[in-house]
Motif scaffolding. Structure first.
Motif, PDB file in Angstrom:
ATOM      1  N   UNK A   1     -30.620  -7.784 -16.835  1.00 20.38           N
ATOM      2  CA  UNK A   1     -30.799  -7.913 -15.394  1.00 20.38           C
ATOM      3  C   UNK A   1     -29.950  -9.042 -14.843  1.00 20.38           C
ATOM      4  N   UNK A   2     -29.847 -10.146 -15.593  1.00 27.12           N
ATOM      5  CA  UNK A   2     -29.009 -11.264 -15.127  1.00 27.12           C
ATOM      6  C   UNK A   2     -27.552 -10.831 -15.040  1.00 27.12           C
ATOM      7  N   UNK A   3     -27.134  -9.974 -15.971  1.00 24.07           N
ATOM      8  CA  UNK A   3     -25.738  -9.553 -15.961  1.00 24.07           C
ATOM      9  C   UNK A   3     -25.435  -8.675 -14.747  1.00 24.07           C
ATOM     10  N   UNK A   4     -26.414  -7.843 -14.359  1.00 20.80           N
ATOM     11  CA  UNK A   4     -26.148  -6.922 -13.252  1.00 20.80           C
ATOM     12  C   UNK A   4     -26.234  -7.605 -11.903  1.00 20.80           C
ATOM     13  N   UNK A   5     -26.808  -8.800 -11.840  1.00 20.18           N
ATOM     14  CA  UNK A   5     -26.917  -9.523 -10.578  1.00 20.18           C
ATOM     15  C   UNK A   5     -25.690 -10.406 -10.372  1.00 20.18           C
ATOM     16  N   UNK A   6     -25.166 -10.450  -9.183  1.00 22.95           N
ATOM     17  CA  UNK A   6     -24.051 -11.322  -8.860  1.00 22.95           C
ATOM     18  C   UNK A   6     -22.713 -10.625  -9.034  1.00 22.95           C
ATOM     19  N   UNK A   7     -21.628 -11.450  -9.105  1.00 23.63           N
ATOM     20  CA  UNK A   7     -20.278 -10.914  -9.179  1.00 23.63           C
ATOM     21  C   UNK A   7     -19.817 -10.810 -10.627  1.00 23.63           C
ATOM     22  N   UNK A   8     -18.503 -10.520 -10.799  1.00 18.71           N
ATOM     23  CA  UNK A   8     -17.950 -10.332 -12.133  1.00 18.71           C
ATOM     24  C   UNK A   8     -18.035 -11.611 -12.967  1.00 18.71           C
ATOM     25  N   UNK A   9     -17.745 -12.762 -12.364  1.00 16.96           N
ATOM     26  CA  UNK A   9     -17.795 -14.023 -13.098  1.00 16.96           C
ATOM     27  C   UNK A   9     -19.209 -14.317 -13.600  1.00 16.96           C
ATOM     28  N   UNK A  10     -20.217 -14.037 -12.759  1.00 13.29           N
ATOM     29  CA  UNK A  10     -21.602 -14.265 -13.182  1.00 13.29           C
ATOM     30  C   UNK A  10     -21.977 -13.347 -14.333  1.00 13.29           C
ATOM     31  N   UNK A  11     -21.511 -12.089 -14.277  1.00 13.68           N
ATOM     32  CA  UNK A  11     -21.808 -11.154 -15.362  1.00 13.68           C
ATOM     33  C   UNK A  11     -21.156 -11.605 -16.672  1.00 13.68           C
ATOM     34  N   UNK A  12     -19.907 -12.071 -16.585  1.00 15.26           N
ATOM     35  CA  UNK A  12     -19.223 -12.550 -17.784  1.00 15.26           C
ATOM     36  C   UNK A  12     -19.894 -13.806 -18.325  1.00 15.26           C
ATOM     37  N   UNK A  13     -20.358 -14.693 -17.409  1.00 15.07           N
ATOM     38  CA  UNK A  13     -21.052 -15.905 -17.844  1.00 15.07           C
ATOM     39  C   UNK A  13     -22.354 -15.547 -18.551  1.00 15.07           C
ATOM     40  N   UNK A  14     -23.090 -14.577 -17.980  1.00 15.23           N
ATOM     41  CA  UNK A  14     -24.341 -14.168 -18.607  1.00 15.23           C
ATOM     42  C   UNK A  14     -24.089 -13.569 -19.990  1.00 15.23           C
ATOM     43  N   UNK A  15     -23.036 -12.807 -20.126  1.00 18.43           N
ATOM     44  CA  UNK A  15     -22.725 -12.227 -21.429  1.00 18.43           C
ATOM     45  C   UNK A  15     -22.398 -13.321 -22.448  1.00 18.43           C
ATOM     46  N   UNK A  16     -21.638 -14.337 -22.039  1.00 14.98           N
ATOM     47  CA  UNK A  16     -21.311 -15.432 -22.956  1.00 14.98           C
ATOM     48  C   UNK A  16     -22.565 -16.191 -23.365  1.00 14.98           C
ATOM     49  N   UNK A  17     -23.481 -16.419 -22.418  1.00 12.18           N
ATOM     50  CA  UNK A  17     -24.723 -17.106 -22.765  1.00 12.18           C
ATOM     51  C   UNK A  17     -25.539 -16.286 -23.755  1.00 12.18           C
ATOM     52  N   UNK A  18     -25.653 -14.981 -23.468  1.00 14.87           N
ATOM     53  CA  UNK A  18     -26.419 -14.125 -24.373  1.00 14.87           C
ATOM     54  C   UNK A  18     -25.802 -14.102 -25.766  1.00 14.87           C
ATOM     55  N   UNK A  19     -24.485 -14.025 -25.817  1.00 13.96           N
ATOM     56  CA  UNK A  19     -23.804 -13.947 -27.106  1.00 13.96           C
ATOM     57  C   UNK A  19     -24.002 -15.229 -27.908  1.00 13.96           C
ATOM     58  N   UNK A  20     -23.827 -16.394 -27.275  1.00 17.76           N
ATOM     59  CA  UNK A  20     -24.019 -17.665 -27.990  1.00 17.76           C
ATOM     60  C   UNK A  20     -25.470 -17.857 -28.403  1.00 17.76           C
ATOM     61  N   UNK A  21     -26.390 -17.413 -27.552  1.00 20.24           N
ATOM     62  CA  UNK A  21     -27.805 -17.531 -27.898  1.00 20.24           C
ATOM     63  C   UNK A  21     -28.136 -16.693 -29.130  1.00 20.24           C
ATOM     64  N   UNK A  22     -27.630 -15.463 -29.168  1.00 20.82           N
ATOM     65  CA  UNK A  22     -27.885 -14.606 -30.326  1.00 20.82           C
ATOM     66  C   UNK A  22     -27.280 -15.199 -31.597  1.00 20.82           C
ATOM     67  N   UNK A  23     -26.058 -15.695 -31.490  1.00 19.16           N
ATOM     68  CA  UNK A  23     -25.393 -16.263 -32.660  1.00 19.16           C
ATOM     69  C   UNK A  23     -26.145 -17.483 -33.176  1.00 19.16           C
ATOM     70  N   UNK A  24     -26.583 -18.361 -32.281  1.00 21.06           N
ATOM     71  CA  UNK A  24     -27.306 -19.556 -32.695  1.00 21.06           C
ATOM     72  C   UNK A  24     -28.652 -19.208 -33.330  1.00 21.06           C
ATOM     73  N   UNK A  25     -29.379 -18.281 -32.696  1.00 20.17           N
ATOM     74  CA  UNK A  25     -30.684 -17.890 -33.239  1.00 20.17           C
ATOM     75  C   UNK A  25     -30.547 -17.253 -34.615  1.00 20.17           C
ATOM     76  N   UNK A  26     -29.532 -16.377 -34.762  1.00 16.24           N
ATOM     77  CA  UNK A  26     -29.354 -15.724 -36.049  1.00 16.24           C
ATOM     78  C   UNK A  26     -28.935 -16.712 -37.134  1.00 16.24           C
ATOM     79  N   UNK A  27     -28.111 -17.703 -36.756  1.00 18.51           N
ATOM     80  CA  UNK A  27     -27.695 -18.722 -37.718  1.00 18.51           C
ATOM     81  C   UNK A  27     -28.896 -19.545 -38.184  1.00 18.51           C
ATOM     82  N   UNK A  28     -29.832 -19.844 -37.267  1.00 14.73           N
ATOM     83  CA  UNK A  28     -31.025 -20.593 -37.644  1.00 14.73           C
ATOM     84  C   UNK A  28     -31.948 -19.747 -38.516  1.00 14.73           C
TER      85      UNK A  28
END
Length: 330
Positions: A253-280
């Motif tokens: 939902x965060x990705x679909x809200x806002x403009x292209x930059x906000x969607x790309x930012x949300x994707x980067x946050x989600x990706x880093x969050x997944x990587x960090x959680x999986x590493x832990x």
């Protein structure tokens, strides 16, 4: 006046001449004696002499030399002075030669002394550091001996809790800084690369409103002729960033809200969050630290180019963070 000034020189010259004549006479006397010996009729050849004969001859010669008067120059002779001067000259030249030969040795010795002095200072500093460290260890050992195992365990737990609290605070600060960087800088650059523009880093100043028009085949921003419809623009955002978000609940939902930059930012946050959680969750097992990615997005490519993440060697759909801590532990 000239005769008076040259008088000492003439006297010295006369003394030298007399000395030379004395030496010549002595040489002539010796030569005459040798001639008489060689001309003697009962002279025995060296080959006919026996060992006993040679010994007797040497004894007689040493005896004659001891009993005979030695050759001494006259009182006015300059021979002693000349001999003394020659000896002094030889000694002076030998001293000069020895001094020159010892100059290199002296320089090498000075360098060696300087090096040894430096080594001595370093050894003294090391000794002082070791003594200080030894004293601190002794004090710590005495303190440990005074405490019970339960007290030591409680102290260790308290120390670890303080370290964890410190690490948590530092992690929070880093995550806030990362979120600010993604939101204000990285998101727009990721969106530009995803829309066909230059890769992240080549265009640092990007107006998010200009992303509406997109990029041409050469990676240049298109001219904005008319504002893109909101529905059409949202469909484009959903097509690029919404494919995986439909399966991720609130993140999608965060990705679909806002403009292209906000969607790309949300994707980067989600990706880093997944990587960090999986590493832990992997607990140090590098093979279990991979996450599955739906596609190779601009965010994925950026993390790989930055040497922060890496693909699985046999599966390009799996990604993990590079374990920097393991390199330090090893």
């Amino acid at each position: 006046m000239e005769g008076v000034s040259n008088l000492p020189g003439e006297v010295h010259k006369g003394d030298v001449d007399r000395t030379i004549r004395e030496l010549d006479n002595a040489i002539k006397d010796i030569e005459e004696a040798l001639k008489k010996v060689r001309a003697a009729p009962n002279r025995v050849s060296d080959s006919e002499l026996k060992a006993e004969d040679s010994m007797e001859i040497m004894i007689k010669a040493y005896k004659d030399a001891t009993e005979s008067e030695p050759f001494l120059p006259s009182r006015a002779s300059v021979l002693p002075a000349l001999l003394a001067m020659r000896k002094a000259h030889q000694t002076t030249e030998q001293t000069k030669a020895h001094t020159l030969s010892q100059a290199d040795v002296l320089n090498q010795t000075k360098k060696r002394v300087e090096e040894e002095q430096v080594n001595l200072r370093e050894q003294r500093a090391l000794q002082a550091a070791l003594e200080t460290r030894l004293q601190s260890l002794r004090e710590g050992l005495e303190t440990r001996e005074e405490k019970t195992p339960e007290q030591l365990a409680r102290d260790r737990i308290a120390t670890l809790k303080k370290q964890k609290a410190t690490f948590d605070r530092q992690t929070l600060v880093v995550m806030k800084d990362l979120d600010w960087f993604i939101e204000n800088h990285l998101g727009a650059m990721l969106a530009a690369e995803e829309l066909g523009g230059p890769v992240v880093g080549e265009m640092t100043e990007i107006d998010t409103q200009e992303l509406t028009a997109g990029f041409n085949a050469h990676g240049k921003l298109k001219k904005v002729k008319a504002s893109l419809g909101e529905d059409k623009r949202q469909r484009r955002i959903d097509e690029i960033w919404g494919g995986a978000s439909e399966q991720q609940g609130a993140r999608g939902k965060r990705k679909r809200e806002g403009d292209e930059a906000s969607a790309a930012s949300a994707e980067m946050r989600d990706l880093t969050e997944q990587l960090l959680n999986q590493a832990m969750e992997s607990g140090g097992d590098s093979s279990a630290a991979y996450i599955r990615i739906p596609r190779e997005s601009a965010a994925v490519r950026f993390l790989v180019r930055s040497k922060v993440a890496e693909f699985h060697p046999k599966d390009a759909n799996r990604l993990r963070l590079i374990d920097f801590g393991r390199e330090l532990d090893d």
